[in-house]
Motif scaffolding. Sequence first.
Motif, mmCIF file in Angstrom:
data_model
loop_
_atom_site.group_PDB
_atom_site.id
_atom_site.type_symbol
_atom_site.label_atom_id
_atom_site.label_comp_id
_atom_site.label_asym_id
_atom_site.label_seq_id
_atom_site.Cartn_x
_atom_site.Cartn_y
_atom_site.Cartn_z
ATOM 1 N N ILE A 192 2.524 10.426 -5.215
ATOM 2 C CA ILE A 192 2.092 9.592 -6.340
ATOM 3 C C ILE A 192 2.055 10.470 -7.596
ATOM 4 N N LEU A 193 2.895 10.119 -8.549
ATOM 5 C CA LEU A 193 3.042 10.945 -9.748
ATOM 6 C C LEU A 193 2.164 10.410 -10.877
ATOM 7 N N ILE A 194 1.372 11.302 -11.460
ATOM 8 C CA ILE A 194 0.493 10.907 -12.560
ATOM 9 C C ILE A 194 1.063 11.459 -13.869
ATOM 10 N N VAL A 195 1.355 10.562 -14.801
ATOM 11 C CA VAL A 195 1.961 10.979 -16.067
ATOM 12 C C VAL A 195 1.153 10.443 -17.244
ATOM 13 N N ASN A 196 1.621 10.736 -18.464
ATOM 14 C CA ASN A 196 0.902 10.260 -19.643
ATOM 15 C C ASN A 196 1.655 9.138 -20.359
ATOM 16 N N GLN A 197 1.966 9.340 -21.658
ATOM 17 C CA GLN A 197 2.527 8.225 -22.434
ATOM 18 C C GLN A 197 4.044 8.209 -22.473
ATOM 19 N N GLY A 238 14.455 7.519 -23.348
ATOM 20 C CA GLY A 238 15.784 8.132 -23.464
ATOM 21 C C GLY A 238 16.861 7.229 -22.904
ATOM 22 N N SER A 239 17.793 7.801 -22.173
ATOM 23 C CA SER A 239 18.961 7.029 -21.731
ATOM 24 C C SER A 239 18.604 6.114 -20.573
ATOM 25 N N SER A 240 19.540 5.232 -20.241
ATOM 26 C CA SER A 240 19.290 4.251 -19.183
ATOM 27 C C SER A 240 19.690 4.788 -17.818
ATOM 28 N N ARG A 241 20.003 6.072 -17.737
ATOM 29 C CA ARG A 241 20.553 6.592 -16.480
ATOM 30 C C ARG A 241 19.650 6.309 -15.280
ATOM 31 N N GLU A 242 20.251 5.765 -14.253
ATOM 32 C CA GLU A 242 19.492 5.464 -13.036
ATOM 33 C C GLU A 242 19.246 6.726 -12.234
ATOM 34 N N HIS A 243 19.911 7.785 -12.673
ATOM 35 C CA HIS A 243 19.741 9.052 -11.974
ATOM 36 C C HIS A 243 18.291 9.529 -12.067
ATOM 37 N N ALA A 244 17.573 9.123 -13.119
ATOM 38 C CA ALA A 244 16.215 9.626 -13.316
ATOM 39 C C ALA A 244 15.251 9.159 -12.212
ATOM 40 N N PRO A 245 15.079 7.829 -12.034
ATOM 41 C CA PRO A 245 14.199 7.420 -10.931
ATOM 42 C C PRO A 245 14.745 7.826 -9.561
ATOM 43 N N GLN A 246 16.057 7.856 -9.443
ATOM 44 C CA GLN A 246 16.662 8.300 -8.177
ATOM 45 C C GLN A 246 16.226 9.720 -7.860
ATOM 46 N N ALA A 247 16.257 10.582 -8.881
ATOM 47 C CA ALA A 247 15.899 11.982 -8.671
ATOM 48 C C ALA A 247 14.439 12.098 -8.251
ATOM 49 N N LEU A 248 13.572 11.330 -8.932
ATOM 50 C CA LEU A 248 12.154 11.364 -8.579
ATOM 51 C C LEU A 248 11.938 10.854 -7.155
ATOM 52 N N MET A 249 12.613 9.762 -6.842
ATOM 53 C CA MET A 249 12.457 9.164 -5.512
ATOM 54 C C MET A 249 12.938 10.128 -4.439
ATOM 55 N N ARG A 250 14.044 10.800 -4.710
ATOM 56 C CA ARG A 250 14.615 11.701 -3.710
ATOM 57 C C ARG A 250 13.785 12.989 -3.561
ATOM 58 N N TRP A 251 13.012 13.301 -4.588
ATOM 59 C CA TRP A 251 12.088 14.429 -4.442
ATOM 60 C C TRP A 251 10.914 14.032 -3.545
ATOM 61 N N GLY A 252 10.607 12.715 -3.554
ATOM 62 C CA GLY A 252 9.529 12.237 -2.700
ATOM 63 C C GLY A 252 8.539 11.307 -3.386
ATOM 64 N N ILE A 253 8.786 11.021 -4.662
ATOM 65 C CA ILE A 253 7.856 10.155 -5.398
ATOM 66 C C ILE A 253 8.022 8.699 -4.953
ATOM 67 N N ARG A 254 6.892 8.030 -4.670
ATOM 68 C CA ARG A 254 6.933 6.628 -4.244
ATOM 69 C C ARG A 254 6.177 5.697 -5.192
ATOM 70 N N ALA A 255 5.395 6.288 -6.093
ATOM 71 C CA ALA A 255 4.677 5.473 -7.079
ATOM 72 C C ALA A 255 4.377 6.357 -8.284
ATOM 73 N N ASN A 294 0.839 -1.199 0.000
ATOM 74 C CA ASN A 294 0.000 0.000 0.000
ATOM 75 C C ASN A 294 0.871 1.245 0.000
ATOM 76 N N ILE A 295 0.504 2.212 -0.809
ATOM 77 C CA ILE A 295 1.189 3.493 -0.770
ATOM 78 C C ILE A 295 0.125 4.565 -0.597
ATOM 79 N N ARG A 296 0.255 5.361 0.451
ATOM 80 C CA ARG A 296 -0.719 6.425 0.702
ATOM 81 C C ARG A 296 -0.073 7.761 0.430
ATOM 82 N N GLY A 297 -0.845 8.665 -0.131
ATOM 83 C CA GLY A 297 -0.296 10.002 -0.323
ATOM 84 C C GLY A 297 -1.127 10.810 -1.292
ATOM 85 N N ARG A 298 -0.703 12.036 -1.487
ATOM 86 C CA ARG A 298 -1.388 12.884 -2.437
ATOM 87 C C ARG A 298 -0.818 12.677 -3.837
ATOM 88 N N CYS A 299 -1.604 12.989 -4.835
ATOM 89 C CA CYS A 299 -1.176 12.809 -6.225
ATOM 90 C C CYS A 299 -0.731 14.133 -6.824
#
Lengths: 206, 471
Positions: A74-79, A84-101, A14-19
């Motif tokens: 909880i981040l809501i995105v489109n398509q 792009g690149s395989s950099r792991e920095h991307a999900p890391q950056a989102l996670m460190r901002w606070g995104i969990r799903a 379960n992940i609770r939070g605002r979107c």
Amino acid sequence: MDSNSSFPKGKIQNIRGRCLILSGDDIDTDRIIPARFLKCVSFENLGEQVFADDRKELNGDHPFDQKINKGASILIVNQNFGCGSSREHAPQALMRWGIRAIIGQSFAEIFYGNCLALGIPCGTMSEHKIATLETIISENPMEEWKLDLNQETLNNHKTSLGLNYQPGALEMLRTGRWDATYQLTSNSDKLTQKLKNLPYLNQFNN
Amino acid sequence: MSSGTLFDKVWDLHQVAKLPGGSSQLFIGLHLIHEVTSPQAFAALKDKGLNVFCPDRTVATVDHIVPTTNQNRPFSDPLAEEMLVTLESNCLNHDIKLYGIGSGHQGIVHVIAPELGLTQPGMTIACGDSHTSTHGAFGAIAFGVGTSQVRDVLASQSLAMNKLKVRRIFVEGNLNEGVYAKDLILHIIRELGVKGGVGYAYEFAGPAIQALSMEERMTICNMSIEGGARCGYINPDEVTFEYLQGRLCAPIEDSWNRATNWWRSLCSEENAIFDDEVLLNAAKIAPTVTWGITPGQSISIDENIPTPDCLEQSDRSIAEEGYKYMGLRPGTPIKGTPVDVCFIGSCTNGRISDLQAAAKIAKGQNVARGVKAFVVPGSEQVAQEAKAERLDEIFREAGFEWRDPGCSMCLAMNPDRLEGRQISASSSNRNFKGRQGSSSGRTLLMSPAMVAAAAITGEVTDVRILLNKAL
Ligand code: SF4
């Protein structure tokens, strides 16, 4: 920003939070974290640098800067999010901002895998459902949601929307087996066996 | 599915377990680390409260960010200094051997590990760097990994991976005078394409390969990745053993004999099954130069830059992009293209034999006016050997700059970079847009001898002409 202790761990059910809504198709990893931030010694500051160029351009109006979205997880995105690149920095950056799903119409494959490795579920919904969801969130952005991975639903007090996960990924998240490092280190007996048996680690006596 | 190949044998030997997602857990015999891809991995380890599982199977050096003109600390670039300080403290905290500047063995990670005898047949080797394929020259299974895998290898001396298919590239004939290992691998990539090797390990075999020295074999395996293959290897033989014997970390005395017996047993069987096989002839290869923006866009020195109509449909759009970016016209010769900068170095061609080949061309000549030419030895040991042979003097006298070891202008993470639209003749491995430090800079890949020839004449030149003069 969240402290390290709240990074995903163990079974994720379960992940609770605002979107928070980030509109647009084909948002690539260069936009998520511009290349110049790769010359760094830790992922720690990436949370502040997420979407750096887009945010600068919008001068405070970017969803990741708007006050109302502070603390959303909880981040809501489109398509095709995360192409792009395989950099792991991307999900890391989102996670460190606070995104969990993340919930979107579709995800780039490598990005999906990188998120999974961090314990961030990426669920998909039809274009129509995403639009409905966006409307509900826009009307009441402060509302709490519950992402239920067992039921595969996203719920608030009156709405429940179904979403989809890749079965393998879902299983790994629910059972807490999404962490490759954990998987690998848990076989330490077998690893020690290799250390004992490989010829070049034993003066070629084996 | 392949069977009986060196790849199969080494893979099976190192497989630890099958993982829930379906991939294999592969034990890593040697983990090489450097300052660019390791810091986040150490940080992640700390986040997870984990330790380095086998510090004594992990070896570090510093290469990408080091300046080549003044290596005094602190470096003038604070970010570079911070990266090295971080590496130093990570190695200290985790008991990892670091070959730092002035240790006598600092250098490009793929140059020093073989030099030290760390790289041996039958090992699995991983490093957070795509050119880890270099080590396959010894009959090791060696591949580059991403930062999260660096973390995994630190934590468990293993990683999750899916088995690769094996393609044998059998090369008959012999390389002609003035044609080098670099030309051979550029030719292979041209033939098979930059994506041709995706999903494969390349086994390089045949008389032309067996005739190569270890350093030449490293050049070949190094660029497997430019052909899309995550790893490339060559079965170990007497050439391999001779290179290894007596090196710092090579087996000694009784274990040396046991080692060579075991190494021999790893070679691909005569009746081994490959997923794919390719046959090429080395005698048909001429000095080769890239004209475009991928390592697959190359031609012989005598050829003209291909026109779109003689290319496969699927190669046309990238060719158009190449003509435009490089400012070169299809249908015109590559020979005679003026160059601004000449770079001899990198993990592809920064070893002693590379410098010898280039020095042979440079000796008694002068770098053309307006051309900046510099030589960056791949390691402190290469630099030392070169100085002992006075190659540094030959280069300096000819007007080349002689630098300190590092990756340098191969990817320009240090101050060595192209400016504006400068065009370089480079012995490195990637000619991607912006690779050498200027977003509009242009790169022509070629052998070190060809780079030396271009430096002397100021334009892309057939090295065989200068070689004949030198004789
Ligand atoms: S020399 Fe170039 S390719 Fe080799 S490790 Fe250094 S940067 Fe990478």
